[in-house]
Design an enzyme around this catalytic site. Structure first.
Site, PDB file in Angstrom:
ATOM      1  N   SER A  62      38.711  39.411  40.161  1.00 32.79           N
ATOM      2  CA  SER A  62      37.561  38.568  40.503  1.00 32.79           C
ATOM      3  C   SER A  62      36.765  39.226  41.619  1.00 32.79           C
ATOM      4  O   SER A  62      37.242  39.364  42.751  1.00 32.79           O
ATOM      5  CB  SER A  62      38.018  37.180  40.943  1.00 32.79           C
ATOM      6  OG  SER A  62      36.915  36.494  41.483  1.00 32.79           O
ATOM      7  N   HIS A  91      36.002  39.668  36.286  1.00 27.61           N
ATOM      8  CA  HIS A  91      35.678  38.247  36.389  1.00 27.61           C
ATOM      9  C   HIS A  91      34.544  38.049  37.394  1.00 27.61           C
ATOM     10  O   HIS A  91      34.623  38.518  38.533  1.00 27.61           O
ATOM     11  CB  HIS A  91      36.939  37.500  36.840  1.00 27.61           C
ATOM     12  CG  HIS A  91      36.825  36.015  36.825  1.00 27.61           C
ATOM     13  ND1 HIS A  91      36.924  35.258  35.677  1.00 27.61           N
ATOM     14  CD2 HIS A  91      36.645  35.131  37.841  1.00 27.61           C
ATOM     15  CE1 HIS A  91      36.812  33.978  35.991  1.00 27.61           C
ATOM     16  NE2 HIS A  91      36.635  33.866  37.304  1.00 27.61           N
ATOM     17  N   ASP A 104      32.278  35.293  39.278  1.00 29.22           N
ATOM     18  CA  ASP A 104      32.178  33.885  39.660  1.00 29.22           C
ATOM     19  C   ASP A 104      30.759  33.556  40.107  1.00 29.22           C
ATOM     20  O   ASP A 104      30.330  33.975  41.179  1.00 29.22           O
ATOM     21  CB  ASP A 104      33.145  33.588  40.810  1.00 29.22           C
ATOM     22  CG  ASP A 104      34.586  33.617  40.349  1.00 29.22           C
ATOM     23  OD1 ASP A 104      34.934  32.802  39.476  1.00 29.22           O
ATOM     24  OD2 ASP A 104      35.353  34.463  40.843  1.00 29.22           O
ATOM     25  N   MET A 117      28.218  30.766  41.322  1.00 28.70           N
ATOM     26  CA  MET A 117      28.285  29.445  41.985  1.00 28.70           C
ATOM     27  C   MET A 117      26.903  29.029  42.454  1.00 28.70           C
ATOM     28  O   MET A 117      26.115  29.862  42.906  1.00 28.70           O
ATOM     29  CB  MET A 117      29.208  29.524  43.198  1.00 28.70           C
ATOM     30  CG  MET A 117      30.604  29.993  42.876  1.00 28.70           C
ATOM     31  SD  MET A 117      31.599  30.025  44.378  1.00 28.70           S
ATOM     32  CE  MET A 117      33.154  30.602  43.709  1.00 28.70           C
ATOM     33  N   HIS A 152      32.164  33.352  34.876  1.00 28.66           N
ATOM     34  CA  HIS A 152      32.698  32.004  35.100  1.00 28.66           C
ATOM     35  C   HIS A 152      31.602  31.208  35.791  1.00 28.66           C
ATOM     36  O   HIS A 152      31.348  31.408  36.980  1.00 28.66           O
ATOM     37  CB  HIS A 152      33.975  32.111  35.953  1.00 28.66           C
ATOM     38  CG  HIS A 152      34.549  30.799  36.356  1.00 28.66           C
ATOM     39  ND1 HIS A 152      35.513  30.699  37.351  1.00 28.66           N
ATOM     40  CD2 HIS A 152      34.326  29.540  35.914  1.00 28.66           C
ATOM     41  CE1 HIS A 152      35.855  29.430  37.488  1.00 28.66           C
ATOM     42  NE2 HIS A 152      35.141  28.711  36.649  1.00 28.66           N
ATOM     43  N   MET A 154      30.125  28.306  37.526  1.00 31.06           N
ATOM     44  CA  MET A 154      30.358  27.070  38.277  1.00 31.06           C
ATOM     45  C   MET A 154      28.994  26.552  38.688  1.00 31.06           C
ATOM     46  O   MET A 154      28.636  26.516  39.867  1.00 31.06           O
ATOM     47  CB  MET A 154      31.271  27.368  39.489  1.00 31.06           C
ATOM     48  CG  MET A 154      32.711  27.633  39.058  1.00 31.06           C
ATOM     49  SD  MET A 154      33.664  28.512  40.306  1.00 31.06           S
ATOM     50  CE  MET A 154      33.221  30.186  39.892  1.00 31.06           C
ATOM     51  N   MET A 169      41.954  26.110  35.952  1.00 29.20           N
ATOM     52  CA  MET A 169      41.762  26.315  37.384  1.00 29.20           C
ATOM     53  C   MET A 169      43.044  25.890  38.105  1.00 29.20           C
ATOM     54  O   MET A 169      43.461  24.737  38.028  1.00 29.20           O
ATOM     55  CB  MET A 169      40.580  25.501  37.900  1.00 29.20           C
ATOM     56  CG  MET A 169      39.221  25.898  37.324  1.00 29.20           C
ATOM     57  SD  MET A 169      38.838  27.661  37.424  1.00 29.20           S
ATOM     58  CE  MET A 169      38.906  27.932  39.199  1.00 29.20           C
ATOM     59  N   ASP A 173      43.164  30.778  36.948  1.00 31.58           N
ATOM     60  CA  ASP A 173      42.229  31.251  37.983  1.00 31.58           C
ATOM     61  C   ASP A 173      42.483  30.490  39.279  1.00 31.58           C
ATOM     62  O   ASP A 173      42.276  29.282  39.347  1.00 31.58           O
ATOM     63  CB  ASP A 173      40.791  31.017  37.482  1.00 31.58           C
ATOM     64  CG  ASP A 173      39.738  31.607  38.405  1.00 31.58           C
ATOM     65  OD1 ASP A 173      40.094  32.260  39.402  1.00 31.58           O
ATOM     66  OD2 ASP A 173      38.539  31.410  38.107  1.00 31.58           O
ATOM     67  N   GLY A 174      42.908  31.240  40.290  1.00 33.47           N
ATOM     68  CA  GLY A 174      43.090  30.655  41.614  1.00 33.47           C
ATOM     69  C   GLY A 174      44.509  30.802  42.133  1.00 33.47           C
ATOM     70  O   GLY A 174      45.455  30.302  41.525  1.00 33.47           O
TER      71      GLY A 174
END
Ligand code: DX5
Ligand code: ZN
Length: 224
Positions: free
Chosen positions: A7, A30, A32, A34, A63, A65, A134, A172-173
């Site tokens: 990520s 990956h 992210d 946001m 991804h 968000m 998640m 993920d996380g």
């Protein structure tokens, strides 16, 4: 062997091209995205992704968000992403969104937050390509893995098996060498990892370490 998806959120943003090169041995990257609305943080978007695209051979795994996601799908595809994952939460017309992603020539993923039950995905099992569980509340890297999500991973692994489809089950996380055996044993086939990879000097060793920590899945007997 699980797919490893470093990520980029945990990378040094002042040197993204070099950082991306340091994880070249992973097949996915990956990304992210946001919006400061769906999640309480803002990261990066299409212009950054587009600038990075020519410098990597990895599959770009976006991804999103963001809410709404639909108005940005075409621009994401145009920026060069291969997979677009949206959240089941905040996507009133998920079915249509997945259709749109496929029409753009991308693989379609659905991410599911810790508070959402796995059944929320039951009506899209025939069209989703990637499910992303998640294992933290989305918005930030470096959070603590939520062990309560292991049962959901198992349930979704069972739902995937029942669908008879080749669906990637990602997590993920908080994924590191300690949590990798737990999630892979529960059925995860793709691991997103930010801090566990970019937080180490030797990224190739970090990726190898995650692969080595994976365990074979122990699935519940059919029919359960
Ligand atoms: C969190 C993001 C993650 C994040 C994971 O909202 O979706 O992809 O980068 O970071 P780590 O691996 O540090 O928990
Ligand atoms: Zn993510």
């Amino acid at each position: 062997m699980p797919i490893i998806a470093p990520s980029l959120l945990a990378a040094d943003f002042s040197n993204l091209r070099h950082e991306m090169g340091s994880v070249a041995e992973a097949p996915w990257l990956h990304l992210d995205v946001m919006d400061g609305h769906f999640v309480p943080n803002i990261s990066f978007g299409m212009p950054v992704i587009k600038a990075l695209r020519p410098h990597s051979r990895a599959r770009f795994d976006a991804h999103l968000m963001i809410e709404p996601a639909d108005p940005y799908l075409a621009a994401m595809a145009e920026a060069g992403v291969d997979h677009i994952t949206v959240h089941v939460e905040g996507n009133a017309h998920l079915h249509r969104t997945l259709q749109s992603i496929h029409a753009l020539g991308c693989k379609a993923g659905v991410a599911i937050c810790p508070a959402t039950p796995p059944e929320a995905l039951s009506e899209v099992m025939d069209m989703v390509d990637i499910i992303l569980v998640m294992t933290v509340n989305p918005g930030f890297g470096g959070q603590k893995f939520l062990h309560g999500q292991l049962a959901k991973i198992r349930t979704l692994a069972g739902m995937i098996r029942q669908s008879g489809r080749d669906i990637v089950l990602g997590v993920d996380g908080g994924i590191d060498e300690t949590t990798t055996p737990l999630v892979t044993e529960a059925g995860a086939t793709m691991l997103v990892a930010g801090s566990a990879i970019f937080g180490r000097d030797d990224r190739a060793a970090a990726i190898r370490g995650l692969r080595a920590a994976a365990k074979p899945a122990t699935l519940a007997p059919s029919g359960e």
